[in-house]
Write a protein that holds these residues in place. Structure first.
Motif, PDB file in Angstrom:
ATOM      1  N   SER A 167      43.800  31.683  25.455  1.00 11.33           N
ATOM      2  CA  SER A 167      43.349  31.909  26.829  1.00 11.33           C
ATOM      3  C   SER A 167      42.631  30.711  27.441  1.00 11.33           C
ATOM      4  CB  SER A 167      42.424  33.120  26.900  1.00 11.33           C
ATOM      5  OG  SER A 167      41.161  32.817  26.350  1.00 11.33           O
ATOM      6  N   ASN A 168      42.027  29.854  26.613  1.00 16.65           N
ATOM      7  CA  ASN A 168      41.231  28.727  27.125  1.00 16.65           C
ATOM      8  C   ASN A 168      40.196  29.206  28.147  1.00 16.65           C
ATOM      9  OD1 ASN A 168      42.640  26.843  25.554  1.00 16.65           O
ATOM     10  ND2 ASN A 168      44.257  26.731  27.083  1.00 16.65           N
ATOM     11  N   ASP A 169      39.638  30.371  27.908  1.00 18.15           N
ATOM     12  CA  ASP A 169      38.616  30.995  28.760  1.00 18.15           C
ATOM     13  C   ASP A 169      39.136  31.447  30.123  1.00 18.15           C
ATOM     14  OD1 ASP A 169      36.599  30.797  26.816  1.00 18.15           O
ATOM     15  OD2 ASP A 169      36.174  28.738  27.421  1.00 18.15           O
ATOM     16  N   ARG A 170      40.471  31.411  30.328  1.00 16.91           N
ATOM     17  CA  ARG A 170      41.036  31.918  31.588  1.00 16.91           C
ATOM     18  C   ARG A 170      40.920  33.437  31.585  1.00 16.91           C
ATOM     19  NH1 ARG A 170      46.685  28.837  30.850  1.00 16.91           N
ATOM     20  NH2 ARG A 170      46.325  29.791  28.829  1.00 16.91           N
ATOM     21  N   GLN A 171      40.431  33.985  32.684  1.00 17.25           N
ATOM     22  CA  GLN A 171      40.295  35.433  32.782  1.00 17.25           C
ATOM     23  C   GLN A 171      41.072  35.956  33.980  1.00 17.25           C
ATOM     24  OE1 GLN A 171      36.075  35.937  32.923  1.00 17.25           O
ATOM     25  NE2 GLN A 171      35.801  35.388  30.786  1.00 17.25           N
ATOM     26  N   ARG A 172      40.633  35.596  35.170  1.00 12.90           N
ATOM     27  CA  ARG A 172      41.279  36.036  36.407  1.00 12.90           C
ATOM     28  C   ARG A 172      41.498  34.852  37.321  1.00 12.90           C
ATOM     29  NH1 ARG A 172      38.720  41.818  38.257  1.00 12.90           N
ATOM     30  NH2 ARG A 172      39.468  42.937  36.418  1.00 12.90           N
ATOM     31  N   GLY A 173      42.485  35.003  38.205  1.00 13.34           N
ATOM     32  CA  GLY A 173      42.752  33.929  39.155  1.00 13.34           C
ATOM     33  C   GLY A 173      43.683  34.379  40.252  1.00 13.34           C
ATOM     34  N   ILE A 174      43.998  33.447  41.143  1.00  9.82           N
ATOM     35  CA  ILE A 174      44.865  33.713  42.289  1.00  9.82           C
ATOM     36  C   ILE A 174      46.103  32.844  42.165  1.00  9.82           C
ATOM     37  CG2 ILE A 174      45.069  33.546  44.809  1.00  9.82           C
ATOM     38  CD1 ILE A 174      42.011  33.963  44.893  1.00  9.82           C
ATOM     39  N   VAL A 175      47.274  33.449  42.347  1.00  8.29           N
ATOM     40  CA  VAL A 175      48.540  32.717  42.284  1.00  8.29           C
ATOM     41  C   VAL A 175      48.620  31.780  43.491  1.00  8.29           C
ATOM     42  CG1 VAL A 175      51.050  32.939  42.349  1.00  8.29           C
ATOM     43  CG2 VAL A 175      49.692  34.603  41.060  1.00  8.29           C
ATOM     44  N   VAL A 211      50.800  36.692  32.474  1.00  6.02           N
ATOM     45  CA  VAL A 211      49.795  37.181  33.419  1.00  6.02           C
ATOM     46  C   VAL A 211      50.208  38.564  33.907  1.00  6.02           C
ATOM     47  CG1 VAL A 211      49.098  34.875  34.200  1.00  6.02           C
ATOM     48  CG2 VAL A 211      50.859  36.111  35.448  1.00  6.02           C
ATOM     49  N   LYS A 212      49.243  39.315  34.371  1.00  7.42           N
ATOM     50  CA  LYS A 212      49.559  40.609  34.986  1.00  7.42           C
ATOM     51  C   LYS A 212      48.772  40.742  36.273  1.00  7.42           C
ATOM     52  CE  LYS A 212      46.272  43.468  32.445  1.00  7.42           C
ATOM     53  NZ  LYS A 212      46.095  44.634  31.601  1.00  7.42           N
ATOM     54  N   GLY A 213      49.401  41.370  37.244  1.00 10.32           N
ATOM     55  CA  GLY A 213      48.760  41.592  38.528  1.00 10.32           C
ATOM     56  C   GLY A 213      47.627  42.592  38.407  1.00 10.32           C
ATOM     57  N   ILE A 214      46.637  42.408  39.257  1.00  8.72           N
ATOM     58  CA  ILE A 214      45.494  43.319  39.290  1.00  8.72           C
ATOM     59  C   ILE A 214      45.600  44.152  40.560  1.00  8.72           C
ATOM     60  CG2 ILE A 214      42.974  43.499  39.446  1.00  8.72           C
ATOM     61  CD1 ILE A 214      42.839  40.840  37.949  1.00  8.72           C
ATOM     62  N   ASN A 215      45.610  45.435  40.408  1.00  7.72           N
ATOM     63  CA  ASN A 215      45.696  46.341  41.548  1.00  7.72           C
ATOM     64  C   ASN A 215      44.309  46.489  42.136  1.00  7.72           C
ATOM     65  OD1 ASN A 215      46.077  48.355  43.372  1.00  7.72           O
ATOM     66  ND2 ASN A 215      47.119  49.731  41.965  1.00  7.72           N
ATOM     67  N   GLU A 216      44.137  45.951  43.323  1.00  5.14           N
ATOM     68  CA  GLU A 216      42.818  45.962  43.968  1.00  5.14           C
ATOM     69  C   GLU A 216      42.576  47.179  44.859  1.00  5.14           C
ATOM     70  OE1 GLU A 216      40.071  43.775  43.802  1.00  5.14           O
ATOM     71  OE2 GLU A 216      41.147  43.177  42.022  1.00  5.14           O
ATOM     72  N   SER A 217      43.588  48.030  45.030  1.00  6.91           N
ATOM     73  CA  SER A 217      43.383  49.190  45.909  1.00  6.91           C
ATOM     74  C   SER A 217      42.457  50.192  45.236  1.00  6.91           C
ATOM     75  CB  SER A 217      44.716  49.842  46.245  1.00  6.91           C
ATOM     76  OG  SER A 217      45.371  50.240  45.065  1.00  6.91           O
ATOM     77  N   ARG A 218      41.487  50.644  45.989  1.00  2.00           N
ATOM     78  CA  ARG A 218      40.505  51.616  45.456  1.00  2.00           C
ATOM     79  C   ARG A 218      40.408  52.771  46.408  1.00  2.00           C
ATOM     80  NH1 ARG A 218      37.830  48.433  41.565  1.00  2.00           N
ATOM     81  NH2 ARG A 218      37.583  46.298  42.200  1.00  2.00           N
ATOM     82  N   LEU A 234      46.205  38.436  43.003  1.00  2.00           N
ATOM     83  CA  LEU A 234      45.146  38.312  42.010  1.00  2.00           C
ATOM     84  C   LEU A 234      45.735  38.723  40.666  1.00  2.00           C
ATOM     85  CD1 LEU A 234      42.131  37.763  41.478  1.00  2.00           C
ATOM     86  CD2 LEU A 234      41.712  40.178  41.952  1.00  2.00           C
ATOM     87  N   VAL A 235      45.552  37.885  39.652  1.00  2.00           N
ATOM     88  CA  VAL A 235      46.119  38.154  38.332  1.00  2.00           C
ATOM     89  C   VAL A 235      45.051  37.978  37.269  1.00  2.00           C
ATOM     90  CG1 VAL A 235      48.469  37.488  38.956  1.00  2.00           C
ATOM     91  CG2 VAL A 235      46.911  35.751  38.059  1.00  2.00           C
ATOM     92  N   GLU A 236      45.349  38.521  36.092  1.00  2.00           N
ATOM     93  CA  GLU A 236      44.483  38.264  34.947  1.00  2.00           C
ATOM     94  C   GLU A 236      45.347  37.808  33.785  1.00  2.00           C
ATOM     95  OE1 GLU A 236      42.243  41.785  34.168  1.00  2.00           O
ATOM     96  OE2 GLU A 236      43.925  42.850  33.276  1.00  2.00           O
TER      97      GLU A 236
END
Length: 65
Positions: A16-24, A58-65, A6-8
């Motif tokens: 950005s063309n409205d791109r926010q988050r996505g999946i590689v 892009v940068k990875g999103i750390n999903e661990s909580r 998951l990246v942002e």
């Protein structure tokens, strides 16, 4: 970075063309004209659809909580 991450968007906000988050969905190497060294590009399934982008934008999103 790998397929499924998951990246942002982390580039210039005006581009950005409205791109926010996505999946590689894929990784590749881009060699520009006159380039002696390639740059990694990633295909991302964004909130706005599929597109290729330099990995540096892009940068990875750390999903661990």
């Amino acid at each position: 970075m790998k397929v499924g991450d998951l990246v942002e968007y982390a580039g210039n906000p005006e581009e950005s063309n409205d791109r926010q988050r996505g999946i590689v969905t894929a990784l590749d190497l881009y060699n520009g004209v006159g380039s002696t060294r390639g740059e990694t590009i990633v295909e991302v399934l964004w909130n706005t659809g599929h597109s290729w982008i330099l990995q540096a934008r892009v940068k990875g999103i750390n999903e661990s909580r």
